[in-house]
Design a protein around this motif. Structure first.
Motif, mmCIF file in Angstrom:
data_model
loop_
_atom_site.group_PDB
_atom_site.id
_atom_site.type_symbol
_atom_site.label_atom_id
_atom_site.label_comp_id
_atom_site.label_asym_id
_atom_site.label_seq_id
_atom_site.Cartn_x
_atom_site.Cartn_y
_atom_site.Cartn_z
ATOM 1 N N MET A 30 -13.442 -53.116 38.769
ATOM 2 C CA MET A 30 -12.137 -52.920 38.168
ATOM 3 C C MET A 30 -11.140 -52.416 39.189
ATOM 4 S SD MET A 30 -10.927 -50.166 35.303
ATOM 5 C CE MET A 30 -11.999 -50.771 34.042
ATOM 6 N N GLY A 31 -11.492 -51.447 39.955
ATOM 7 C CA GLY A 31 -10.533 -50.871 40.867
ATOM 8 C C GLY A 31 -9.966 -49.589 40.296
ATOM 9 N N LEU A 37 1.207 -50.532 41.610
ATOM 10 C CA LEU A 37 -0.053 -50.465 42.345
ATOM 11 C C LEU A 37 -0.589 -51.858 42.625
ATOM 12 C CD1 LEU A 37 -1.756 -47.550 40.407
ATOM 13 C CD2 LEU A 37 -1.018 -47.502 42.797
ATOM 14 N N SER A 38 -1.222 -52.002 43.764
ATOM 15 C CA SER A 38 -1.833 -53.290 44.086
ATOM 16 C C SER A 38 -3.287 -53.297 43.637
ATOM 17 C CB SER A 38 -1.742 -53.545 45.594
ATOM 18 O OG SER A 38 -2.420 -52.520 46.286
ATOM 19 N N GLU A 69 2.117 -44.244 46.672
ATOM 20 C CA GLU A 69 1.755 -44.232 48.091
ATOM 21 C C GLU A 69 0.454 -43.469 48.314
ATOM 22 O OE1 GLU A 69 1.457 -45.013 51.934
ATOM 23 O OE2 GLU A 69 2.904 -45.938 50.592
ATOM 24 N N ALA A 70 0.305 -42.330 47.644
ATOM 25 C CA ALA A 70 -0.931 -41.552 47.774
ATOM 26 C C ALA A 70 -2.123 -42.346 47.252
ATOM 27 C CB ALA A 70 -0.794 -40.227 47.035
ATOM 28 N N ALA A 71 -1.922 -43.078 46.158
ATOM 29 C CA ALA A 71 -3.007 -43.902 45.604
ATOM 30 C C ALA A 71 -3.393 -44.996 46.583
ATOM 31 C CB ALA A 71 -2.578 -44.503 44.264
ATOM 32 N N GLU A 94 -7.002 -45.385 48.408
ATOM 33 C CA GLU A 94 -7.800 -46.609 48.357
ATOM 34 C C GLU A 94 -8.181 -47.066 49.755
ATOM 35 O OE1 GLU A 94 -5.506 -49.398 46.100
ATOM 36 O OE2 GLU A 94 -5.706 -48.230 44.270
ATOM 37 N N ARG A 95 -7.237 -47.015 50.716
ATOM 38 C CA ARG A 95 -7.542 -47.425 52.091
ATOM 39 C C ARG A 95 -8.590 -46.514 52.700
ATOM 40 N NH1 ARG A 95 -1.988 -48.166 52.313
ATOM 41 N NH2 ARG A 95 -1.689 -46.228 53.441
ATOM 42 N N THR A 96 -8.431 -45.221 52.506
ATOM 43 C CA THR A 96 -9.382 -44.265 53.048
ATOM 44 C C THR A 96 -10.772 -44.503 52.472
ATOM 45 O OG1 THR A 96 -7.632 -42.650 53.316
ATOM 46 C CG2 THR A 96 -9.897 -41.823 53.332
#
Length: 168
Positions: free
Chosen positions: A1-2, A25-26, A155-157, A161-163
């Motif tokens: 799901m994400g 959100l992407s 932006e924090a989300a 996600e990247r981290t």
């Protein structure tokens, strides 16, 4: 799901915020009203954003129960917490955040903020309208969202996600 955006909303402000976040959100984003749909398939969730409204100084009972029931899962995922509250001072906002979300969740979350307020008189009963008119000095529906804080959450989300994907 994400990403799971789980919210409770008495008069629609937290629901509006959840929808705005989902648009910004992407990736795969699921918006869920926990009052109508309290169950979560945690094995499909990578990231969680929880939002609630404040009414009479507290979040809805259903959200309190949901947070208690799912606390262990929430602490296993990147987590953001938001409130929609009409409190005018920073000290009142901090107090409401502390009373709404347990310390363990607040400490774990990468975002804990009041993102705005709103009053939808069309969805309110007579007593609630009278209270809002007296306490908040509002006579008609309004929506006051802090776009800077919403952008900060998005932006924090994305950073979270990247981290997470870079460092599983």
């Amino acid at each position: 799901m994400g990403t799971l955006i789980a919210y409770s909303s008495r008069y629609g402000t937290s629901e509006k915020v959840a929808s705005l976040l989902a648009e910004r959100l992407s990736g795969d984003v699921h918006v869920q009203n926990i009052v109508e749909e309290p169950n979560v398939m945690w094995e499909t969730v990578d990231h969680v954003i929880v939002g609630s409204s404040i009414r009479m100084g507290t979040i809805q009972d259903e959200m309190k129960e949901w947070l208690t029931l799912h606390e262990a899962h929430l602490l296993e995922h990147p987590l953001a917490l938001y409130l929609c509250a009409g409190t005018p001072t920073e000290s009142e906002r901090i107090r409401e955040l502390e009373e709404a979300y347990r310390e363990s969740l607040r400490e774990h979350a990468y975002f804990v903020e009041v993102v705005g307020s709103g009053y939808d008189f069309e969805r309110m009963g007579f007593l609630d309208k009278a209270i809002v008119r007296m306490m908040a000095k509002q006579k008609e529906s309004s929506l006051q969202l802090d776009d800077a804080k919403l952008n900060q959450l998005v932006e924090a989300a994305h950073t979270s996600e990247r981290t997470r994907s870079e460092n599983p």
